[in-house]
Design a protein around this motif. Structure first.
Motif, PDB file in Angstrom:
ATOM      1  N   THR A  64       0.755  -1.216   0.236  1.00  0.00           N
ATOM      2  CA  THR A  64      -0.089   0.126  -0.001  1.00  0.00           C
ATOM      3  C   THR A  64       1.104   1.181   0.163  1.00  0.00           C
ATOM      4  O   THR A  64       1.149   2.067  -1.081  1.00  0.00           O
ATOM      5  N   GLN A  65       2.335   1.192   0.689  1.00  0.00           N
ATOM      6  CA  GLN A  65       2.942   2.514   0.743  1.00  0.00           C
ATOM      7  C   GLN A  65       3.831   2.732  -0.537  1.00  0.00           C
ATOM      8  O   GLN A  65       3.737   3.882  -0.664  1.00  0.00           O
ATOM      9  N   VAL A  66       3.911   1.744  -1.209  1.00  0.00           N
ATOM     10  CA  VAL A  66       4.731   2.123  -2.224  1.00  0.00           C
ATOM     11  C   VAL A  66       4.140   2.430  -3.304  1.00  0.00           C
ATOM     12  O   VAL A  66       3.822   3.120  -4.091  1.00  0.00           O
ATOM     13  N   SER A  67       2.173   2.028  -3.122  1.00  0.00           N
ATOM     14  CA  SER A  67       1.652   2.334  -4.570  1.00  0.00           C
ATOM     15  C   SER A  67       1.426   4.007  -4.269  1.00  0.00           C
ATOM     16  O   SER A  67       0.814   4.665  -4.897  1.00  0.00           O
ATOM     17  N   GLN A  68       1.134   4.008  -2.799  1.00  0.00           N
ATOM     18  CA  GLN A  68       0.940   5.192  -2.792  1.00  0.00           C
ATOM     19  C   GLN A  68       2.173   6.423  -3.106  1.00  0.00           C
ATOM     20  O   GLN A  68       2.214   7.924  -3.421  1.00  0.00           O
ATOM     21  N   TYR A  69       2.867   6.653  -2.642  1.00  0.00           N
ATOM     22  CA  TYR A  69       4.190   7.108  -3.400  1.00  0.00           C
ATOM     23  C   TYR A  69       5.437   6.486  -5.013  1.00  0.00           C
ATOM     24  O   TYR A  69       4.969   7.258  -5.308  1.00  0.00           O
ATOM     25  N   THR A  70       4.080   5.533  -5.467  1.00  0.00           N
ATOM     26  CA  THR A  70       4.117   5.708  -6.806  1.00  0.00           C
ATOM     27  C   THR A  70       3.101   6.668  -6.875  1.00  0.00           C
ATOM     28  O   THR A  70       3.507   7.401  -8.465  1.00  0.00           O
ATOM     29  N   GLU A  71       2.091   6.774  -6.721  1.00  0.00           N
ATOM     30  CA  GLU A  71       0.825   7.839  -7.485  1.00  0.00           C
ATOM     31  C   GLU A  71       1.884   9.072  -6.761  1.00  0.00           C
ATOM     32  O   GLU A  71       0.554  10.211  -7.930  1.00  0.00           O
ATOM     33  N   LYS A  72       1.905   9.645  -6.438  1.00  0.00           N
ATOM     34  CA  LYS A  72       3.059  10.808  -5.632  1.00  0.00           C
ATOM     35  C   LYS A  72       3.802  10.983  -6.546  1.00  0.00           C
ATOM     36  O   LYS A  72       4.116  12.058  -7.051  1.00  0.00           O
ATOM     37  N   ALA A  73       4.364   9.925  -6.761  1.00  0.00           N
ATOM     38  CA  ALA A  73       5.708  10.461  -7.658  1.00  0.00           C
ATOM     39  C   ALA A  73       5.236  10.891  -9.076  1.00  0.00           C
ATOM     40  O   ALA A  73       5.544  11.851 -10.103  1.00  0.00           O
ATOM     41  N   LYS A  74       4.211  10.030  -9.836  1.00  0.00           N
ATOM     42  CA  LYS A  74       3.399  10.181 -11.196  1.00  0.00           C
ATOM     43  C   LYS A  74       2.388  11.578 -11.155  1.00  0.00           C
ATOM     44  O   LYS A  74       3.160  12.204 -12.160  1.00  0.00           O
ATOM     45  N   ASP A  75       1.875  12.334  -9.778  1.00  0.00           N
ATOM     46  CA  ASP A  75       1.383  13.750  -9.857  1.00  0.00           C
ATOM     47  C   ASP A  75       2.440  14.109 -10.262  1.00  0.00           C
ATOM     48  O   ASP A  75       2.668  15.230 -10.278  1.00  0.00           O
ATOM     49  N   GLN A  76       3.254  14.347  -8.880  1.00  0.00           N
ATOM     50  CA  GLN A  76       4.640  15.236  -8.814  1.00  0.00           C
ATOM     51  C   GLN A  76       4.839  14.813 -10.784  1.00  0.00           C
ATOM     52  O   GLN A  76       5.301  16.169 -11.199  1.00  0.00           O
ATOM     53  N   LEU A  77       5.493  14.228 -11.372  1.00  0.00           N
ATOM     54  CA  LEU A  77       5.675  13.899 -12.818  1.00  0.00           C
ATOM     55  C   LEU A  77       5.518  14.895 -13.658  1.00  0.00           C
ATOM     56  O   LEU A  77       5.396  15.419 -14.385  1.00  0.00           O
TER      57      LEU A  77
END
Length: 124
Positions: A64-77
């Motif tokens: 779940t944390q990896v998924s959250q960090y991935t979404e956050k990274a996608k949003d920043q990108l």
């Protein structure tokens, strides 16, 4: 892990010694040993299942944390991409405006040159 294994070994050893030294018949002792072995194996099975459950829960939390960090990274990108695109568009418009201004300036200079040339021919 080693201390847990040593602890369990000590408990099992103590139970076996206690059962073997108890004043019972052979059949009673075997039945008691079987009962204790079944009880202890049940306890170990419960602990094993509890450990497996904890590992699964930890894995799900990590996932779940990896998924959250991935979404956050996608949003920043996407945010940086949008900013870069806006900057490119702004620079493109500025350069286009400068180009058009320079073309207009050169056209005006050319018109003045043509007008000057025409004036020179008219006077003669």
């Amino acid at each position: 892990m080693r201390s847990t294994r040593d602890f369990l070994t000590g408990i099992i050893t103590g139970v076996v010694i206690g059962i073997l030294t108890a004043p019972r018949s052979g059949k009673e002792t075997r039945d008691k040993l079987t009962e204790e072995a079944n009880k202890r194996s049940g306890d170990l099975k419960d602990q094993w299942e509890k450990g497996v459950s904890q590992v699964k829960e930890g894995f799900e939390q990590a996932k779940t944390q990896v998924s959250q960090y991935t979404e956050k990274a996608k949003d920043q990108l996407n945010q940086y991409k949008d900013q870069a695109q806006a900057s490119v568009n702004t620079n493109k418009e500025n350069i286009k405006g400068q180009y058009n201004d320079k073309v207009d300036e050169l056209a005006d200079d050319a018109r003045e040159g043509v007008d000057d040339a025409q004036s020179s021919f008219k006077v003669s």
